[in-house]
Structure formats: structure tokens, C-alpha cells
Scaffold this active site. Structure first.
Site, PDB file in Angstrom:
ATOM      1  N   ASN A 156      -7.196  18.888  35.948  1.00  0.00           N
ATOM      2  CA  ASN A 156      -6.865  17.657  35.179  1.00  0.00           C
ATOM      3  C   ASN A 156      -8.202  16.939  35.275  1.00  0.00           C
ATOM      4  OD1 ASN A 156      -5.798  15.262  36.256  1.00  0.00           O
ATOM      5  ND2 ASN A 156      -6.472  15.595  38.796  1.00  0.00           N
ATOM      6  N   TRP A 157      -7.977  16.105  34.387  1.00  0.00           N
ATOM      7  CA  TRP A 157      -9.133  15.794  33.366  1.00  0.00           C
ATOM      8  C   TRP A 157      -9.460  14.624  33.780  1.00  0.00           C
ATOM      9  CZ3 TRP A 157      -9.977  17.572  27.440  1.00  0.00           C
ATOM     10  CH2 TRP A 157     -10.507  18.684  27.596  1.00  0.00           C
ATOM     11  N   LYS A 158      -8.209  14.023  34.391  1.00  0.00           N
ATOM     12  CA  LYS A 158      -7.785  12.344  35.221  1.00  0.00           C
ATOM     13  C   LYS A 158      -8.950  11.312  33.738  1.00  0.00           C
ATOM     14  CE  LYS A 158      -8.662  14.155  39.407  1.00  0.00           C
ATOM     15  NZ  LYS A 158      -9.647  13.645  41.047  1.00  0.00           N
ATOM     16  N   HIS A 173      -0.135  12.739  42.262  1.00  0.00           N
ATOM     17  CA  HIS A 173      -1.394  12.621  42.707  1.00  0.00           C
ATOM     18  C   HIS A 173      -1.788  11.927  44.170  1.00  0.00           C
ATOM     19  CE1 HIS A 173      -5.613  13.099  42.244  1.00  0.00           C
ATOM     20  NE2 HIS A 173      -5.788  14.348  42.438  1.00  0.00           N
ATOM     21  N   SER A 200     -12.370  19.752  45.574  1.00  0.00           N
ATOM     22  CA  SER A 200     -14.024  19.963  45.023  1.00  0.00           C
ATOM     23  C   SER A 200     -13.683  21.459  45.366  1.00  0.00           C
ATOM     24  CB  SER A 200     -14.595  19.169  46.547  1.00  0.00           C
ATOM     25  OG  SER A 200     -14.593  18.609  45.984  1.00  0.00           O
ATOM     26  N   GLY A 234     -12.919  15.231  44.489  1.00  0.00           N
ATOM     27  CA  GLY A 234     -14.123  14.745  44.840  1.00  0.00           C
ATOM     28  C   GLY A 234     -15.707  14.586  45.224  1.00  0.00           C
ATOM     29  N   GLU A 252      -4.146   9.918  43.918  1.00  0.00           N
ATOM     30  CA  GLU A 252      -4.954   8.847  42.649  1.00  0.00           C
ATOM     31  C   GLU A 252      -4.350   7.828  42.536  1.00  0.00           C
ATOM     32  OE1 GLU A 252      -7.509  10.698  40.611  1.00  0.00           O
ATOM     33  OE2 GLU A 252      -8.918  11.598  41.921  1.00  0.00           O
ATOM     34  N   GLU A 266      -3.495  18.457  48.395  1.00  0.00           N
ATOM     35  CA  GLU A 266      -5.025  17.871  47.907  1.00  0.00           C
ATOM     36  C   GLU A 266      -5.722  17.161  48.801  1.00  0.00           C
ATOM     37  OE1 GLU A 266      -6.115  18.142  43.535  1.00  0.00           O
ATOM     38  OE2 GLU A 266      -5.352  16.671  43.638  1.00  0.00           O
ATOM     39  N   GLY A 296     -10.177  19.206  39.408  1.00  0.00           N
ATOM     40  CA  GLY A 296     -10.788  17.937  38.989  1.00  0.00           C
ATOM     41  C   GLY A 296     -12.402  17.722  37.957  1.00  0.00           C
ATOM     42  N   GLY A 297     -13.140  17.608  38.742  1.00  0.00           N
ATOM     43  CA  GLY A 297     -14.768  17.349  38.633  1.00  0.00           C
ATOM     44  C   GLY A 297     -15.142  18.712  37.091  1.00  0.00           C
TER      45      GLY A 297
HETATM   46  P1  13P Z   1     -12.147  17.660  41.643  1.00  0.00           P
HETATM   47  O1  13P Z   1     -11.936  19.043  41.705  1.00  0.00           O
HETATM   48  O2  13P Z   1     -12.902  16.370  41.184  1.00  0.00           O
HETATM   49  O3  13P Z   1     -12.540  17.493  43.752  1.00  0.00           O
HETATM   50  O4  13P Z   1     -10.094  16.832  41.974  1.00  0.00           O
HETATM   51  C1  13P Z   1      -9.456  17.587  42.672  1.00  0.00           C
HETATM   52  C2  13P Z   1      -8.356  16.743  42.160  1.00  0.00           C
HETATM   53  O5  13P Z   1      -7.630  15.472  43.036  1.00  0.00           O
HETATM   54  C3  13P Z   1      -7.729  17.254  41.208  1.00  0.00           C
HETATM   55  O6  13P Z   1      -6.052  16.825  40.662  1.00  0.00           O
END
Ligand code: 13P
Length: 249
Positions: A10-12, A94, A204, A170, A96, A164, A225-226
């Protein structure tokens, strides 16, 4: 019944046209893996990302969709639009979006249903906050999110669930393997098709912890994510799947 491992990125709100060489960079790892690989770039890059990974077996997905197919909803994108751009999946609910846009379980359910109707696989996200976990309410909260967010008719539907924990996203903090194992098994009990539904862990996930997390029986993959922004890290996470017990379930 077989459940194929899914490694999703997920590149956000990250990435630009210059990021599209990522697909060539992860292609060798994807080729050598039995896992399904999915990248969810921002919607501005979706079409070009779909072109960039054509023929590689790598799939692309959206990060959100509107619950309606079309209409006066400025700034929103519908599930059929994502599908037309080349998406096979879409992330819904999600944390977020739940936090930034006040998305409720009912809205997430409507988005999941819109995704299915458009022929997309919804990746439905759930997870507790730190306060909820510390209060011993993690399983209760996640079960309630699932009850409210799953499509009304979800039996025999191609759903993916992503657990999650909000506090692990993050932050560099990861849930312990025991906590993940317990939660995934609790989630499975809430699902209409417990044996066939793919449940991802997210929060993470990195090359250093992927093998331990992916090695758990009820963990069918990861939502990253990251570490999905760096092809070397994402390739290493894909490679960690091969350490998951064979044959793949
Ligand atoms: P991180 O891997 O950066 O913690 O993000 C997880 C995430 O929200 C994937 O959707």
C-alpha cells in the site's frame, strides 16, 4: 481448501511516475514466488502501474473507492473506474481513512459491496487502537468492525481481510507473533468462509520480521506500507514467503 499467500503493498499518498520502475525491480522476486503480489499505488498512477506490470503476474489495486458507481461526488473514485484502470483489488476501511475521513463500518460495508459488484476483490481493513488493546478489548473491537464492515452477502465471495493494529502502522512497532496468531484465529471464527478467506497482517512489516509473521498458520500474507516503497525491502518480504511451510495452503 487452498489459500494462496498474498503480499500486498500500500503506497498510500506516495509515489510518482518515476516510481514505476519499481515493477521491473520486484519482477524477479515475484517470478520466483508462489505468492500473489499486489501493489496499490495512488489512483493517479493506477493505469500506468497496470501497464507497467502487464504480463508479469503482479496485480494492482486501489486504496479506496466510493460506495456508488457514479454521480456527483467530487474528488471520489468509483470501483468500476478502478477496475477500468486495471485494478483487481481495492483496499477499503483502512484505519487512516477511518480516522482521516470518519469512515464508519457501515460505509466500509457499502464500499466492500460496491467493490464486489464491480468485480474487484475488497481488502477489508480492521484493527484496534493502542487504548483498546491495553483495555483488553482488541478482539471485541475487531469482531465488531468485521460484523459491521463485511458485505451483507459475503459467503462464497472473494474477500481479503487485513488485520492492521492501528498502533503498529508506521510506528516500527509490530504485534507479537502470539498476539497476531490469536487475533487471526479469532478473525477466522468471525468469517462466513473461514477456511478459504485470506487474512493478511499489516503494521510495520519489514524484511526482518516478515518470515516470523508469515510463518503463522492463520497469516495468509501481508499488507505492507513503508517497506513497499523500496523495491529491495519489498522483494525481501516476497522472498520470506518461501520460508512459509510448503506446500502453500
Ligand atoms: P506500515 O507497513 O508502514 O506500518 O503500514 C501498514 C499499512 O498501513 C498498510 O496498509
Amino acid at each position: 481448501m487452498a489459500r494462496r499467500t498474498l503480499i500486498a503493498g500500500n503506497w498510500k499518498m506516495n509515489g510518482s511516475v518515476s516510481s514505476l520502475d519499481f515493477f521491473d525491480a520486484i519482477a524477479p522476486a515475484a517470478r520466483n514466488s508462489q505468492a500473489e503480489i499486489l501493489i496499490c499505488p495512488p489512483s493517479t498512477l493506477l493505469y500506468q502501474a497496470a501497464q507497467a506490470c502487464a504480463g508479469s503476474g503482479i496485480r494492482v489495486g486501489g486504496q479506496d473507492c466510493h460506495a456508488r458507481q457514479s454521480g456527483a461526488h467530487t474528488g471520489d473514485i468509483s470501483a468500476p473506474m478502478l477496475r477500468e484502470a486495471g485494478a483487481s483489488h481495492v483496499i477499503v476501511g483502512h484505519s487512516e481513512r477511518r480516522a482521516d475521513h470518519g469512515e464508519t463500518d457501515a460505509l466500509v460495508r457499502a464500499k466492500s459491496e460496491a467493490a464486489l459488484e464491480a468485480g474487484l476483490v475488497p481488502v477489508i481493513c480492521v484493527g484496534e487502537t493502542r487504548e483498546e488493546r491495553e483495555a483488553g478489548r482488541a478482539v471485541e473491537v475487531v469482531a465488531s468492525q468485521l460484523a459491521g464492515s463485511l458485505p451483507e452477502k459475503s459467503r462464497d465471495m472473494p474477500l481479503v481481510i487485513a488485520y492492521e493494529p492501528v498502533w503498529a502502522i508506521g510506528t516500527g512497532l509490530t504485534a507479537s507473533v502470539d498476539d497476531v496468531a490469536n487475533m487471526h484465529s479469532a478473525i477466522r471464527e468471525c468469517l462466513p468462509d473461514p477456511l478459504t478467506t485470506c487474512i493478511l497482517y499489516g503494521g510495520s512489516v519489514k524484511p526482518g520480521n516478515a518470515a516470523d509473521l508469515l510463518g503463522l498458520d492463520d497469516v495468509d500474507g501481508a499488507l505492507v506500507g513503508g517497506a513497499s516503497l523500496k523495491s529491495i525491502d519489498f522483494s525481501a518480504i516476497i522472498a520470506a514467503v518461501s520460508r512459509k511451510s510448503e506446500p502453500l495452503r
